[in-house]
Design a protein around this motif. Structure first.
Motif: not given
Length: 136
Positions: A31-37, A118-132
């Motif tokens: 859900k965080n990767i796609t930002k969809k319910a 690899r996240l940038d390659k798919h234009n994925i922006k994860l929530d800050s809770s995933f930074n670690k």
């Protein structure tokens, strides 16, 4: 005699608990990767089922219909998965440059790992809770 049923009960309870944790973690990650319910996932797996995925994850039978592909093996990934977001279930899957991230168990604990490029390659922006969980 009573010990055997008790031991079997404890083993199945622990396994069911880990499976429930894993499905919840996969749900949160996808859900965080796609930002969809509601997200469709394809499970490229050598196992019939990796568990149930409650809360809006729809398992599809064809990679071309999926938004995210969950891998339990990186062997013989269908051509229709090319360009999809690939997510591994083992640390070793990260050796494949097309795998965006992985969720795996290590020493009895769940681990999540993403690579920023690899996240940038798919234009994925994860929530800050995933930074670690993100490495450069």
């Amino acid at each position: 005699m009573i010990k055997l049923p008790l031991i079997l009960f404890l083993i199945t309870t622990v396994y069911a608990s880990d499976e429930k944790k894993a499905s919840g973690i996969f749900n949160m990650i996808v859900k965080n990767i796609t930002k969809k319910a509601n997200t469709s996932i394809y499970m490229h797996t050598d196992v019939k089922s990796l568990g149930t995925y409650p809360g809006g994850l729809k398992i599809v039978d064809n990679c071309s219909k999926a938004e995210v592909v969950i891998l339990s093996t990186v062997k013989e990934i269908p051509k229709s998965c090319k360009g999809k977001i690939l997510f591994g279930t083992r640390y070793a899957h990260l050796a494949n440059l097309n795998v965006t991230g992985a969720f795996f168990w290590q020493k009895g604990r769940p681990n999540i790992l993403f690579y920023q490029k690899r996240l940038d390659k798919h234009n994925i922006k994860l929530d800050s809770s995933f930074n670690k969980y993100i490495e450069n």
